[in-house]
Each structure stands twice: as structure tokens, then as C-alpha cells.
Design an enzyme around this catalytic site. Structure first.
Site, short mmCIF file in Angstrom:
data_model
loop_
_atom_site.label_atom_id
_atom_site.label_comp_id
_atom_site.label_asym_id
_atom_site.label_seq_id
_atom_site.Cartn_x
_atom_site.Cartn_y
_atom_site.Cartn_z
N CYS A 404 0.79 -1.24 0.00
CA CYS A 404 0.00 0.00 0.00
C CYS A 404 0.83 1.29 0.00
O CYS A 404 0.50 2.22 -0.76
CB CYS A 404 -1.03 -0.01 1.13
SG CYS A 404 -0.51 -0.79 2.65
N ARG A 433 7.28 -10.90 5.72
CA ARG A 433 6.84 -10.57 7.07
C ARG A 433 7.60 -11.45 8.06
O ARG A 433 7.75 -12.66 7.84
CB ARG A 433 5.33 -10.76 7.23
CG ARG A 433 4.56 -9.76 6.39
CD ARG A 433 3.06 -9.86 6.54
NE ARG A 433 2.40 -8.95 5.61
CZ ARG A 433 1.08 -8.88 5.43
NH1 ARG A 433 0.28 -9.67 6.13
NH2 ARG A 433 0.56 -8.02 4.56
N GLN A 451 0.82 -11.77 -2.94
CA GLN A 451 -0.63 -11.58 -2.82
C GLN A 451 -1.20 -11.14 -4.16
O GLN A 451 -0.49 -10.56 -4.98
CB GLN A 451 -0.96 -10.51 -1.78
CG GLN A 451 -0.73 -10.90 -0.35
CD GLN A 451 -1.17 -9.80 0.61
OE1 GLN A 451 -1.04 -8.62 0.31
NE2 GLN A 451 -1.70 -10.19 1.75
N ASP A 453 -2.69 -8.60 -4.66
CA ASP A 453 -2.91 -7.35 -3.93
C ASP A 453 -3.31 -6.24 -4.90
O ASP A 453 -2.78 -6.15 -6.01
CB ASP A 453 -1.60 -6.97 -3.22
CG ASP A 453 -1.81 -5.99 -2.10
OD1 ASP A 453 -2.97 -5.76 -1.72
OD2 ASP A 453 -0.82 -5.45 -1.59
N HIS A 455 -4.97 -1.92 -4.94
CA HIS A 455 -5.46 -0.73 -4.23
C HIS A 455 -6.23 0.13 -5.21
O HIS A 455 -5.77 0.40 -6.32
CB HIS A 455 -4.29 0.04 -3.61
CG HIS A 455 -3.60 -0.74 -2.54
ND1 HIS A 455 -2.54 -1.58 -2.81
CD2 HIS A 455 -3.85 -0.86 -1.22
CE1 HIS A 455 -2.15 -2.16 -1.69
NE2 HIS A 455 -2.92 -1.75 -0.72
N LYS A 539 -12.17 -2.71 8.09
CA LYS A 539 -12.03 -3.66 6.99
C LYS A 539 -13.14 -4.69 7.04
O LYS A 539 -13.77 -4.92 8.07
CB LYS A 539 -10.68 -4.36 7.07
CG LYS A 539 -10.43 -5.14 8.35
CD LYS A 539 -9.06 -5.83 8.35
CE LYS A 539 -8.83 -6.58 9.65
NZ LYS A 539 -7.59 -7.38 9.63
N HIS A 632 -8.06 -0.99 0.05
CA HIS A 632 -7.13 -2.12 -0.01
C HIS A 632 -7.97 -3.37 -0.26
O HIS A 632 -8.97 -3.59 0.44
CB HIS A 632 -6.38 -2.30 1.31
CG HIS A 632 -5.69 -1.07 1.82
ND1 HIS A 632 -4.33 -0.99 1.97
CD2 HIS A 632 -6.18 0.13 2.23
CE1 HIS A 632 -4.01 0.20 2.46
NE2 HIS A 632 -5.12 0.90 2.62
#
Length: 774
Positions: A404, A433, A451, A453, A455, A539, A632
Site C-alpha cells: 500500500c 513478514r 498476494q 494485492d 489498491h 475492513k 485495499h
């Protein structure tokens, strides 16, 4: 194509061998492990009880002085029961309805929020719900009480210092330090279960007592772990609760079941080592896991479920099918083998097709950034312990744990107009991570992952439509895979960033979208998960349910008003363009405008002082501009974790479009090997994974090996097939095609498989002919 032979044998799931049965612990094993419990018991137990009894007596006397005013208790069906404040208990209400209701009720819920002990008097008029074991909150209370019973058994057997004993998704555990750094052995399981059986028969009541911080420190002065928790978690001058059952007294908010007899079936599942508070720098502890149920039938069903889940364990299937493995030199980072990458690529290919249809733009961002970026985004303050921080050129950098902040930077690298919104950035970049080593578990918990992922930067008035499209994406994606899902709205946590008004606005937007989705055709009801949002915004957490109805946390939708503020993101509004135009015509610039701040360089004096230049000076909105909303979102979440979920959902029987082994071509004899190779080559031209079994095994053995290796189709070829350009097809998931001939023209077979792959279907394209059914 011939190299498949050895791999074929390795890929066989289970083979023909039956797993060895584990030896069940016996009474003899218990005897060999020493006395059932310590005699005499540790001195701290009696000291603790003496203090409890004195304080509990005082509490009861104070309770008796409370005014017993009339109260009204509203039940879920709308009926109203009369009661007395500080006298009437939920247990009395339940018993007044029926004894069977009282027996199956685990805990009460007051006014839709607060859980309440059944034997604790109500204090005012309220709405009352009686929850049983089938309710998620009821189950957690039941398992929390079971953890206390396990804690009592451990104290009585080991004289240990208990740490924490929470309920978890499939039971509970208790963590403890044994005297002299001793460890729990499997031979301790049977004695502990024996002690638990005695505790259950004693029908020990759970008693609740409020205590001051000073009295708590005195009560647990023998236990350094409880001392740490009390000093760290309980503010000075405040009070909190302990619960007693039998000789056990434990720091706990509760609530609990009325007494220990409710736990009719109990089993220890495993034990392991752990670290206090999950920190490898702290003491090493022992952790014992258990599960319990209100009747023995549920325990039997649970054990059967565990047997089925064990067969589907993705780590086992990953090894058998040669999909992935892990190297000790890089813990938590999967080594994807060729067949695993076939699954990985099939998933990402599908998602990329969806991106094309839904107007996403794929981007790529760096793996490592200066910590000033993570400071700007807030991750350094809230997420540092989960990041890998590196020293580079006398400065600190962090491997990115999420995309992000990089996407926010990408948005702000030039001026933006309202005409560009919504702007959807998708990124399959590698993330890292710093998960605790003890938490690593196959593909479900890793340190290095990717991911799906993305945005979305949009206007506030576009949020509802964007979230609705995400729900449609989710329904399509999961539905294709045979997965159902549940939705939870996670709201503002304690360590939130930003203004409460901003959070309220964001939460209201998501509630609106969730309500509309729930009321739509094929929609799903949602639950509130208070206080579990990300630090920068609320979320929607999506838990997918596999074929065993196990919930898996996968997708997420997060509404973020905070990062656009942190990075001073803005876009020019439609009205703003006109304002700016009029402003430049009529308003002259200030005579002494401040010099622009150089946000790209650090002064020499700053370098000498060891100071870092902030990445970006936060600034107010420009004239005629507005902040975008940042959404997100992920559908699969971690590709690694999602692969593990699908592996267990399908039990290694991959649908054709995802399968790493789609077709095995089997010649009935070596004279037909060339034709088999030709068939495989034609399949490969269609981008279908095809292998040839060129071994000297019998035909039955070849077919059996292909089925055990989970090839979707076996194409058997012999003289007739070679002469007539046909293949004899056996479909893995349709037993009616596995014991008879299904001759199909080769061109027809290729066309049907091409369509099956394109459809991402889960069906048999070569069904038995109607006349054959008779």
C-alpha cells in the site's frame, strides 16, 4: 515425456499402504509416568485460596446490600420476564423456561454485546440471550472454561507456573513453566485426562471475584509470568477479575460455564514448546492443546473430522505430488517445484483475466524501501516487529510487508484529475513478514509470499460501487471453486491512527455496502467484529469455507481514509478546475511567499546531526482538490495460503484447469508408444499438461498409477485407437468411465479438453452415452 515414470510413483497419494495406527495411551503408561498429582500440593495453592476466600466473602456481603429493584428481562422472542436487580440470574430465567434449556445453555449475552455468567445476578433491565455450544461465542466460553480445568490439572500434577490459557479455533491450550525447566511428555497426557475426569465429576463451580491490582500482585507473587501480565496490562488504581474452580484461581475476565460438570468429553490433542508472549527472547514454556465437548458424540465426530483433515493436509499432499518444499537455509520461504508453479500460475492467470475485465492496471514496485517510507505510512510505529529491517549505506531499510505505501507513492508521483478515478493498481510483488519461527506452518504461515494485492483510489461517491464490484468478483471467484464465504466488519482498534470522525465515516460506508450486498440475490449476511480493524482503517474480513466447513481467512476489503492524508494524496475535482482557473486570473501570489521545501534532499547539517529528511512534508489540500479514498483489497490473499486451502479443499484432486497433471497417455504395449507420444505432443500444443507412461508395467498397473497420481484423464491407446486416430478415455472423477471403453476421436477429445480448460469447469466432457446406461 518418458521421465514421468519415477515422478509418477512419487506423486501417488497414499499408495496402497495403510497408515500405521498410533498406540493409545493406557493406564499402564500413566503409572509409568509417576504419581498422578503432587502430594502435598504446592504451598502457593493454599495461600492463594486463603486470600480468595477472604475477599470473596467481602464481595458477597457487598452484593447482599445492593437494592433489589424490580427489573424487566426481554427475551429474543419479545417476551418479558420479571426479575430483581442483583438477585435474578440468567440461570434462573433459563430454568424457568425448561430444565433442558438450562442444561444446554453455556453463557448469557446481555443487550446483544456483553457476555454474562449464568449464575451472576443481573444488575438492571436488559435484553437477554441464552447461548449454547452451537453459538460461536458459546463455544469459545465452553473452551475457555475447559482451559481452566486443564490448568487446574497441570498445577495439581506439575506444580507449574501457569501463563495464559485461551480458547482457539479448534479448542484451547494452556501455557506454563514447569519446575526446573522440565518438559511435558506424551506419557503425561493420560494422567492429565484422568485428573480432568475427576475435576468434572466434582462439579466445581466457577466463582467470579473482582480484585485490586495490589491484591492481584500479592495473590500471584509466586508466578513471575502472571506478575508481568498484571503489571503490564492492568492500570494502577483499577480492578479486574479472577475466577476460581476448585483449587485453581486464575486471572481472567470470563465469563465461564456454571460448573465443571458441563465438560462431558475432554481430550488432549498435542503438546509443544513456546515462548512467553510469543517472543523468542523470553522464557521457553510448555503448551498443552486440548478440545472438549458437551457430549461424547460430538467428540467422536470431531475425531473423525480430524482424520479426514489429516488426509487432506496440504503439507502431505505437497510432498506426495511434488508441489513445494522448504529449505532450512530459508525458513518460511517455499521452494515451488515445477508442478506447484503450474497451480500458482493457473491461479494468477485467472486473476489477471479478471483484472483485464474489471479495468485494473498491473504495476510492479520495489521490494525494499528506506524506513522513512514506513514511518510516513505509520507501519514503522505499528508494524515494525513484523518487518525485516536491514542496514544499508548507514541507513535503515525495510523489506516491504505490504504494497500500500508504494502504491500511494505511485499515485502521488504526478498531478491527478477526477477524470482518472477510480484508479486500480494491482501488484503481485514479493512480500516479507517476520513471522515467529514457531508460527510457521507449511504454506499457511510463511515469511515470503505474494498476494493478489490491489489498491483502488476513488472518490467518496464511488466507494459503494467499487465495493459492490469487489463482492461480485468474490462471489464469482469463490463460486467457481465451490467455496462459500462469511463476512465480518472489523471496526476501529485501540491503537488506531487518525480522527474518530474519519473512522466513523469509513465504517458507515462499509456497513452501507454490506447491507446492500446482504439484501441482494445470492448475498451473504455479515457479522460485526468490533475493534479488530487495521490501524489505518476498518475492513471487511472474508473467511472462505472449504468442503469440511472449515473457515480460512483469505480476502480482505479495507477502506482507508488515513493513508491519503499521510501521503498528502489529492486529485483535482471537476469544480476545482474552474476554481483554479478563476483564482489564477484574479488573485496575485503573496509578495513574500515562503521558499518551497525541498522534500527530496537532506541538508548537510542534517546529515552531520544524524537527522533524516521526512519522505514527504504533509500539506493541506490544494485549491480545488480533494483526498481520494484508498481501498485495499485482495481476493485470494496470499497465493501461498490460498494454494494450501485449495489443496485441502480438493484433497489433491485438482480440477482440470488448476491441475498440474492433466492427462496421462498410456500405450497398451511398446508398439503403440510412438502414437502415445504423438497424442501427448498434440495435447501440449493446446497447453495441456500431458505425460506418457512408457514403463513396462501391466496396463492395469499403469492405469492405477495414473489414478493415484491424480491425473484428471487417462488416455489409453492401442491398435484400434492408433488406426482410427482415437483415444480410450478414463475420467478420474467419474467411476462410470473407469471400467469400460470410452473411445473418442482424437480431434474431438482435444476440442472438448480445450473448452473444459477455457470454461474452468468441473464436469465430465465425455459423459457415458445414454444407451450404455441401460
Amino acid at each position: 515425456m518418458e521421465k514421468v515414470t519415477d515422478a509418477l510413483k512419487k506423486a501417488t497419494i497414499g499408495g496402497d499402504k495403510k497408515p500405521k495406527k498410533e498406540k493409545k495411551a493406557s493406564a499402564g503408561d500413566a503409572a509409568e509416568s509417576g504419581p498422578l498429582e503432587l502430594q502435598p500440593p504446592p504451598a502457593f495453592i493454599q495461600d492463594r485460596l486463603d486470600l480468595f476466600d477472604r475477599l470473596f466473602k467481602g464481595q458477597q456481603e457487598e452484593l447482599a446490600k445492593k437494592p433489589h429493584d424490580d427489573i424487566l428481562i426481554t427475551m429474543p422472542d419479545g417476551s418479558i420476564k420479571p426479575g430483581k436487580a442483583y438477585q435474578t440470574t440468567p440461570a434462573e430465567i433459563a430454568k424457568g423456561i425448561s430444565n433442558s434449556l438450562l442444561k444446554r445453555t453455556v453463557v448469557a449475552r446481555i443487550d446483544g454485546e456483553e457476555l454474562w455468567d449464568l449464575e451472576r445476578p443481573l444488575e438492571k433491565s436488559c435484553k437477554l440471550e441464552l447461548l449454547d455450544f452451537n453459538d460461536d461465542q458459546g463455544k469459545f466460553v465452553f473452551w475457555h472454561s475447559s482451559a481452566h480445568i486443564l490448568g487446574e490439572a497441570c498445577e495439581r500434577r506439575f506444580g507449574c507456573s501457569l501463563c495464559i490459557g485461551p480458547p482457539v479455533d479448534n479448542g484451547f491450550y494452556y501455557e506454563m513453566a514447569l519446575p526446573g525447566g522440565a518438559t511435558v511428555q506424551s506419557s503425561d497426557w493420560a494422567p492429565l485426562e484422568n485428573l480432568v475426569g475427576k475435576i468434572v465429576k466434582e462439579k466445581q463451580p466457577f466463582q467470579r471475584l473482582e480484585m485490586s491490582k495490589e491484591d492481584l500482585l500479592k495473590m500471584f507473587e509466586y508466578n513471575p509470568y502472571k506478575q508481568h501480565i498484571i503489571k503490564d496490562k492492568i492500570p494502577d488504581g483499577t480492578r479486574t477479575t479472577v475466577y476460581r474452580n476448585g483449587p485453581l484461581i486464575d486471572l481472567c475476565r470470563g465469563p465461564h460455564v456454571p460448573d465443571t460438570s458441563r465438560i462431558e468429553s475432554f481430550a488432549i490433542m498435542k503438546n509443544s514448546s513456546s515462548y512467553f508472549l510469543g517472543d523468542a527472547n523470553n522464557d521457553s514454556l510448555q503448551r498443552i492443546y486440548g478440545v472438549s465437548f458437551p457430549d461424547k458424540k460430538l467428540m467422536a465426530a470431531h475425531k473423525k473430522f480430524l482424520e479426514e483433515a489429516a488426509k487432506r493436509d496440504h503439507r502431505l499432499i505437497g510432498k506426495q505430488q511434488e508441489l513445494f518444499y522448504f529449505e532450512e537455509t530459508s525458513p518460511g520461504s517455499a521452494m515451488w517445484l515445477p508442478h506447484g508453479m503450474r497451480i500458482h500460475n493457473a491461479l494468477t492467470d485467472y486473476i489477471k483475466e479478471q483484472y483485464w475485465d474489471r479495468d485494473y492496471d498491473e504495476v510492479m514496485t520495489p521490494n525494499m524501501f528506506n524506513v522513512s517510507l514506513w514511518e510516513q505510512s505509520g507501519h514503522l510505529a505499528h508494524y515494525k516487529d513484523d518487518m525485516f529491517i536491514l542496514d544499508v549505506d548507514k541507513e535503515q531499510f525495510g523489506l516491504k510487508p505490504m504494497n500500500c505505501p508504494a502504491h500511494a507513492m505511485m499515485f502521488r508521483h504526478r498531478d491527478r484529475s477526477h477524470k482518472e478515478l477510480p484508479l486500480r493498481y494491482a501488484d503481485f510483488g514479493v512480500l516479507h513478514r517476520n513471522e515467529a519461527s514457531g508460527a510457521l506452518s507449511g504454506l499457511t504461515r510463511v515469511r515470503r509470499f505474494q498476494q493478489d494485492d490491489a489498491h483502488i483510489f476513488c472518490r467518496e461517491d464511488q466507494v459503494k460501487a467499487e465495493v459492490a464490484d469487489l463482492f461480485d468478483f468474490m462471489r464469482s471467484f469463490y463460486g467457481m471453486l465451490g467455496l462459500t464465504f462469511k463476512l465480518k466488519l472489523s471496526t476501529r482498534p485501540e491503537n488506531f491512527m487518525g480522527e474518530i470522525e474519519t473512522w466513523n465515516k469509513a465504517e458507515d460506508r462499509l456497513k452501507e455496502a454490506l447491507d446492500e450486498f446482504a439484501s441482494s440475490g445470492g448475498g451473504v449476511e455479515w457479522e460485526l467484529n468490533a475493534g479488530d480493524g487495521a490501524f489505518y482503517g476498518p475492513k471487511i474480513d472474508i473467511a472462505v469455507m472449504d468442503c469440511l466447513q472449515r473457515p480460512w481467512q483469505c480476502a480482505t476489503i479495507q477502506l482507508d481514509f488515513q493513508q491519503p492524508i499521510n501521503f498528502s494524496l489529492e486529485y483535482q475535482t471537476a469544480e476545482g478546475a474552474q476554481l483554479v482557473e478563476r483564482s489564477t486570473e484574479k488573485v496575485a501570489p503573496p509578495a513574500a511567499a515562503p521558499a518551497p521545501v525541498d522534500d527530496a534532499a537532506t541538508t548537510e547539517q542534517d546529515k552531520k546531526d544524524g537527522k533524516k529528511k521526512p519522505l514527504l512534508i504533509k500539506k493541506p489540500l490544494s485549491l480545488g482538490s480533494a483526498r481520494p479514498v484508498m481501498i485495499h483489497r485482495a481476493m485470494a490473499g496470499s497465493i501461498e495460503r490460498f494454494t494450501a486451502i485449495l489443496c485441502e479443499h480438493f484433497a489433491g484432486k485438482w480440477p482440470f484447469w488448476l491441475s498440474p497433471r492433466q492427462v496421462i497417455v498410456i500405450p497398451v504395449g511398446m508398439g503403440f508408444l510412438d502414437y502415445a507420444k504423438e497424442v501427448a505432443a498434440l495435447l501440449k500444443k493446446e497447453r495441456i499438461y500431458a505425460d506418457v507412461d512408457s514403463t513396462g508395467n501391466t496396463l492395469q498397473k499403469k492405469i492405477r498409477n495414473g489414478q493415484l497420481a491424480q491425473y484428471n484423464f487417462c488416455f489409453v491407446v492401442g491398435d484400434d485407437e492408433m488406426k482410427n486416430r482415437k483415444v480410450n478415455i478414463r475420467y478420474r472423477d467419474d467411476t462410470s468411465t473407469q471400467a469400460r471403453d470410452v473411445p473418442v476421436a482424437l480431434d474431438e477429445a482435444l476440442e472438448k479438453l480445450r473448452k473444459l480448460k477455457a470454461d474452468r469447469g468441473i464436469y465430465n466432457p465425455f459423459p457415458p452415452k445414454k444407451e450404455e446406461k441401460a
